[in-house]
Write a protein that holds these residues in place. Structure first.
Motif, short mmCIF file in Angstrom:
data_model
loop_
_atom_site.label_atom_id
_atom_site.label_comp_id
_atom_site.label_asym_id
_atom_site.label_seq_id
_atom_site.Cartn_x
_atom_site.Cartn_y
_atom_site.Cartn_z
N VAL A 26 81.78 -13.36 9.24
CA VAL A 26 81.75 -13.02 9.95
C VAL A 26 82.51 -11.56 10.60
CG1 VAL A 26 83.16 -13.60 12.16
CG2 VAL A 26 82.86 -15.57 10.65
N LEU A 29 78.97 -9.78 10.60
CA LEU A 29 77.96 -9.76 11.39
C LEU A 29 77.87 -9.17 13.12
CD1 LEU A 29 75.82 -11.61 12.18
CD2 LEU A 29 77.05 -13.60 13.26
N ALA A 30 79.86 -8.80 13.01
CA ALA A 30 80.43 -8.64 13.90
C ALA A 30 79.51 -6.91 14.50
CB ALA A 30 81.72 -9.06 14.12
N LEU A 33 75.87 -6.76 15.19
CA LEU A 33 76.02 -7.08 16.08
C LEU A 33 77.06 -6.00 17.89
CD1 LEU A 33 75.19 -10.80 16.42
CD2 LEU A 33 73.72 -9.10 15.65
N LYS A 36 74.03 -3.60 20.05
CA LYS A 36 73.86 -4.69 20.82
C LYS A 36 74.51 -5.26 22.23
CE LYS A 36 69.27 -7.41 20.75
NZ LYS A 36 68.87 -6.64 20.99
N GLN A 37 75.75 -5.32 21.73
CA GLN A 37 76.60 -6.31 22.84
C GLN A 37 77.05 -5.26 23.43
OE1 GLN A 37 79.18 -8.21 19.97
NE2 GLN A 37 78.15 -10.21 19.53
N ASN A 40 74.89 -4.39 26.10
CA ASN A 40 74.72 -5.30 26.99
C ASN A 40 75.67 -5.80 28.16
OD1 ASN A 40 71.97 -7.26 26.50
ND2 ASN A 40 73.01 -8.45 24.42
N LYS A 41 76.98 -5.51 27.75
CA LYS A 41 77.36 -5.56 28.22
C LYS A 41 77.72 -3.86 29.72
CE LYS A 41 82.35 -7.23 27.29
NZ LYS A 41 83.18 -7.25 26.00
N ASP A 44 75.27 -5.02 31.73
CA ASP A 44 75.81 -6.13 32.97
C ASP A 44 76.90 -5.92 34.21
OD1 ASP A 44 75.95 -9.05 33.27
OD2 ASP A 44 78.46 -9.17 32.89
N LYS A 47 74.54 -3.81 36.32
CA LYS A 47 74.00 -5.10 37.18
C LYS A 47 74.83 -5.61 38.12
CE LYS A 47 70.51 -7.07 33.37
NZ LYS A 47 70.54 -8.22 32.94
N ASN A 48 75.94 -6.01 38.35
CA ASN A 48 76.73 -6.35 39.13
C ASN A 48 77.14 -5.44 39.80
OD1 ASN A 48 78.39 -8.54 38.79
ND2 ASN A 48 77.77 -8.35 36.75
N SER A 61 66.33 -10.94 37.15
CA SER A 61 67.10 -10.04 36.18
C SER A 61 66.54 -9.39 35.58
CB SER A 61 67.27 -11.31 34.89
OG SER A 61 66.29 -11.37 34.85
N TYR A 170 82.45 -9.87 40.10
CA TYR A 170 83.37 -10.44 39.13
C TYR A 170 82.43 -10.42 37.83
CZ TYR A 170 87.10 -10.02 41.79
OH TYR A 170 88.46 -10.37 43.39
N TYR A 171 82.55 -8.67 37.36
CA TYR A 171 81.39 -9.08 36.59
C TYR A 171 82.08 -9.71 34.29
CZ TYR A 171 83.94 -4.52 35.27
OH TYR A 171 84.65 -3.34 34.99
N GLU A 172 83.52 -10.03 34.24
CA GLU A 172 84.23 -10.07 33.32
C GLU A 172 85.90 -10.58 33.90
OE1 GLU A 172 84.31 -7.40 30.42
OE2 GLU A 172 85.86 -8.47 29.44
#
Lengths: 260, 206
Positions: A26, A29-30, A33, A36-37, A40-41, A44, A47-48, A61, A170-172
């Protein structure tokens, strides 16, 4: 080789091996990745900002390049929280929530409304995003505060008159889906534009609590089934748009541009 | 195909369906079926977890000590769920935000643990893989059957594509109830009714 799988030592061995193998899988993998995460954050969040600025269709999008292109219409800068003066500083890496936690970057919040919003520390320097697109000029201000389960992170867009709300997002957050999670609901967010922030005395009157209290210019319907999240939204706006937040900056901004 | 394999593959789709007969996994079936795309991603995540956990647990079944078997199963399932969650966050961030806690909640989805305990602990990896796959398909079919009408009548779209004119002046008034959780209950109820009418073996005796 037959093993007695119910013997004490084997159980301990098996449990340990299981934990080591699973956690190794686990966590590797974390780590793999993570990059990339984070991208993305960040995307995002941008975008907000664009969405609350009205520079992005609700359902659209766009890809990374389009977002960065649109972001050129937004000027980001830092201000001093107490005086509202613009200050020099690198915007790109600045995280005001992180800064607030340090001794030199923040102070502990004393006011009653900060306690209600459960914000313990306030940063000395605040971020402002200014939209420069004609017809959509606005200040986009980061807001944060506690709801029921989680800290909600978002943005409020305020028009250049420093009085009218242009949007909220709100984004998070990790509120209950379907109840407090409805802060994401476009229909609820559509209630915000046009509301007036301040009363004649300069007091923050924006209110999303049940029952309202300041009249139709200021009140927003509370989210049904989400009293505590609605309170969180109200208090965080009263904090961040109030004298301990962006009010000095907003006052100064209107005074500079002719003052009406 | 021998009879046993066929039974493993076909039963969970209809007469042994995990949602409509065993009424497991209802939480996610209600929550993620407001539109088809989130339902499909959820289907993918659950299929991956169920298939993976059945295979891993079946391979380990002769070594898992009886006294800690449930926690071992949970460790396997939880690891797979985290993998699924991380991958979704990295590659389909928007959908993973909509699914929010529900991917994490696959851990508590009784279908996964039910199959691990009831089937994978007693059967070989190949049969267990088939069992995991067919149970996941049983779940997927119901999720899609619930999500499609909910999105269609609730928003007038399918997979986000407008099917009915969605503008204000449109003749069609969106059915707000379809977007709310009770609609999923109604649809699942109707599905159970239809299935039981078609297969009387599903009806338990009083």
């Amino acid at each position: 080789m037959p093993v007695n799988k119910d013997k004490g030592l084997f159980i301990v061995f098996f449990a340990t091996a299981m934990c080591v193998v699973c956690s190794a899988a686990v966590s590797s993998l974390a780590v793999a990745l993570r990059e990339k995460q984070t991208t993305n954050k960040r995307l995002d969040k941008q975008k907000n900002i664009l969405r609350v600025a009205g520079l992005l269709e609700a359902g659209a999008s766009p890809d990374q390049a389009a977002v960065e292109e649109a972001f050129k219409n937004i000027e980001a800068y830092l201000i001093d929280r107490k005086t509202g003066e613009r200050v020099e500083g690198e915007v790109a890496g600045y995280d005001q929530r992180k800064a607030a936690k340090t001794d030199e970057g923040g102070v502990s919040a004393e006011s009653g409304v900060a306690k209600l919003a459960q914000v313990k520390r306030l940063p000395n320097t605040l971020l402002v995003y200014e939209v420069t697109v004609p017809g959509k000029e606005a200040y986009i201000l980061p807001i944060s505060g506690n709801g029921l389960w989680s800290t909600l992170l978002g943005f409020i867009a305020v028009k250049l008159n420093a009085q009218t709300i242009a949007g909220i997002t709100y984004y998070e957050h990790a509120e209950t889906p379907g109840l407090g999670g409805e802060v994401d609901n476009p229909k609820w967010k559509a209630l915000w534009p046009g509301r007036q922030i301040y009363g004649p005395e300069g007091d923050v009157r924006i209110n999303a609590n049940k029952g309202g209290g300041f009249g139709p210019d200021h009140d927003i319907d509370a989210l049904s089934g989400a009293t505590i999240t609605s309170h969180g939204v109200t208090y965080m706006l009263q904090l961040w748009l109030g004298p301990d937040g962006y009010q000095p900056f907003l006052k100064k901004a209107t005074a500079g541009s002719g003052g009406n | 195909m021998d009879k046993k394999t066929k039974k493993i593959l076909v039963d969970p789709l209809h007469v042994e369906n995990p949602i409509t007969l065993q009424v497991l996994g209802i939480c996610s079936a209600l929550a993620v079926t407001t539109n088809l795309s989130t339902a499909l991603v959820m289907c993918g995540a659950l299929t991956f977890v169920l298939l993976g956990s059945n295979i891993v647990i079946s391979c380990l079944r002769n070594y898992i000590p009886g006294s800690i078997r449930i926690i071992v199963q949970l460790t396997v399932i939880a690891s797979l769920v985290i993998v699924a969650d991380q991958v979704l966050k990295a590659f389909v961030y928007d959908v993973s935000k909509q699914l929010s806690v529900f991917v994490g909640l696959i851990i508590t989805n009784c279908i996964v643990m039910g199959r691990a305990e009831a089937f994978a602990m007693a059967n070989g990896p190949v049969d267990s893989a088939l069992d995991g796959l067919s149970n996941a398909m049983g779940y997927n079919i119901i999720l899609i059957l619930v999500a499609a009408p909910r999105e269609f009548f609730g928003f007038g779209t399918l997979l986000g594509h407008p099917i009915i004119d969605a503008s204000e002046s449109s003749w069609y008034v969106h059915n707000g109830m379809m977007v709310l959780s009770p609609a999923a209950f109604f649809i699942i109820g109707v599905l159970i009714w239809i299935q039981r009418a078609a297969a009387p073996s599903m009806v338990e005796e009083d």
